[in-house]
Design a protein around this motif. Structure first.
Motif, PDB file in Angstrom:
ATOM      1  N   ASN A 154       0.841   3.981  -3.046  1.00 11.39           N
ATOM      2  CA  ASN A 154       0.598   5.399  -2.784  1.00 11.39           C
ATOM      3  C   ASN A 154       1.756   6.248  -3.299  1.00 11.39           C
ATOM      4  O   ASN A 154       1.536   7.309  -3.894  1.00 11.39           O
ATOM      5  CB  ASN A 154       0.392   5.627  -1.285  1.00 11.39           C
ATOM      6  CG  ASN A 154      -0.079   7.032  -0.989  1.00 11.39           C
ATOM      7  OD1 ASN A 154      -1.018   7.527  -1.610  1.00 11.39           O
ATOM      8  ND2 ASN A 154       0.560   7.670  -0.042  1.00 11.39           N
ATOM      9  N   TRP A 158      -3.330   6.777   2.808  1.00  9.12           N
ATOM     10  CA  TRP A 158      -4.036   6.090   1.731  1.00  9.12           C
ATOM     11  C   TRP A 158      -5.374   5.632   2.181  1.00  9.12           C
ATOM     12  O   TRP A 158      -5.788   5.546   3.248  1.00  9.12           O
ATOM     13  CB  TRP A 158      -3.236   4.927   1.148  1.00  9.12           C
ATOM     14  CG  TRP A 158      -2.812   3.904   2.128  1.00  9.12           C
ATOM     15  CD1 TRP A 158      -3.559   2.915   2.670  1.00  9.12           C
ATOM     16  CD2 TRP A 158      -1.505   3.774   2.694  1.00  9.12           C
ATOM     17  NE1 TRP A 158      -2.800   2.176   3.524  1.00  9.12           N
ATOM     18  CE2 TRP A 158      -1.538   2.666   3.576  1.00  9.12           C
ATOM     19  CE3 TRP A 158      -0.324   4.458   2.551  1.00  9.12           C
ATOM     20  CZ2 TRP A 158      -0.432   2.254   4.299  1.00  9.12           C
ATOM     21  CZ3 TRP A 158       0.761   4.043   3.262  1.00  9.12           C
ATOM     22  CH2 TRP A 158       0.706   2.954   4.117  1.00  9.12           C
ATOM     23  N   ARG A 168       0.833  -1.208   0.000  1.00  4.67           N
ATOM     24  CA  ARG A 168       0.000   0.000   0.000  1.00  4.67           C
ATOM     25  C   ARG A 168       0.865   1.254   0.000  1.00  4.67           C
ATOM     26  O   ARG A 168       0.552   2.226  -0.701  1.00  4.67           O
ATOM     27  CB  ARG A 168      -0.948   0.005   1.192  1.00  4.67           C
ATOM     28  CG  ARG A 168      -2.105  -0.974   1.013  1.00  4.67           C
ATOM     29  CD  ARG A 168      -3.081  -0.924   2.162  1.00  4.67           C
ATOM     30  NE  ARG A 168      -2.406  -1.534   3.314  1.00  4.67           N
ATOM     31  CZ  ARG A 168      -2.676  -1.244   4.567  1.00  4.67           C
ATOM     32  NH1 ARG A 168      -3.605  -0.371   4.873  1.00  4.67           N
ATOM     33  NH2 ARG A 168      -2.020  -1.838   5.548  1.00  4.67           N
TER      34      ARG A 168
END
Length: 74
Positions: free
Chosen positions: A16, A74, A12
């Motif tokens: 991002n 995020w 993640r």
């Protein structure tokens, strides 16, 4: 002691980073040059293959001209 890495978190974070870099219209090459990173490091981070350091994250944020916090949002 075994190092525990949260692969989902790293993925993640990398996704991002890629999104933010692309929003700035910056290539991986330009980012690694501006952040003074090794040639493959940005790609490795974006793919979630490495657990980057806080100082590297800070260098990336400075190169992208964003607040460090944005890399973790995020």
């Amino acid at each position: 002691m075994t190092k525990i890495r949260d692969k989902d978190f790293l993925k993640r974070f990398g996704e991002n980073l890629r999104k933010l870099r692309e929003q700035k219209g910056m290539s991986q090459e330009e980012l690694y040059f501006r952040a003074n990173l090794s040639k493959n490091q940005v790609g490795n981070i974006e793919r979630g293959e490495v657990n980057t350091t806080i100082s590297t994250a800070n260098a990336i944020a400075q190169a992208l001209e964003i607040d460090l916090f944005e890399l973790f949002r995020w």
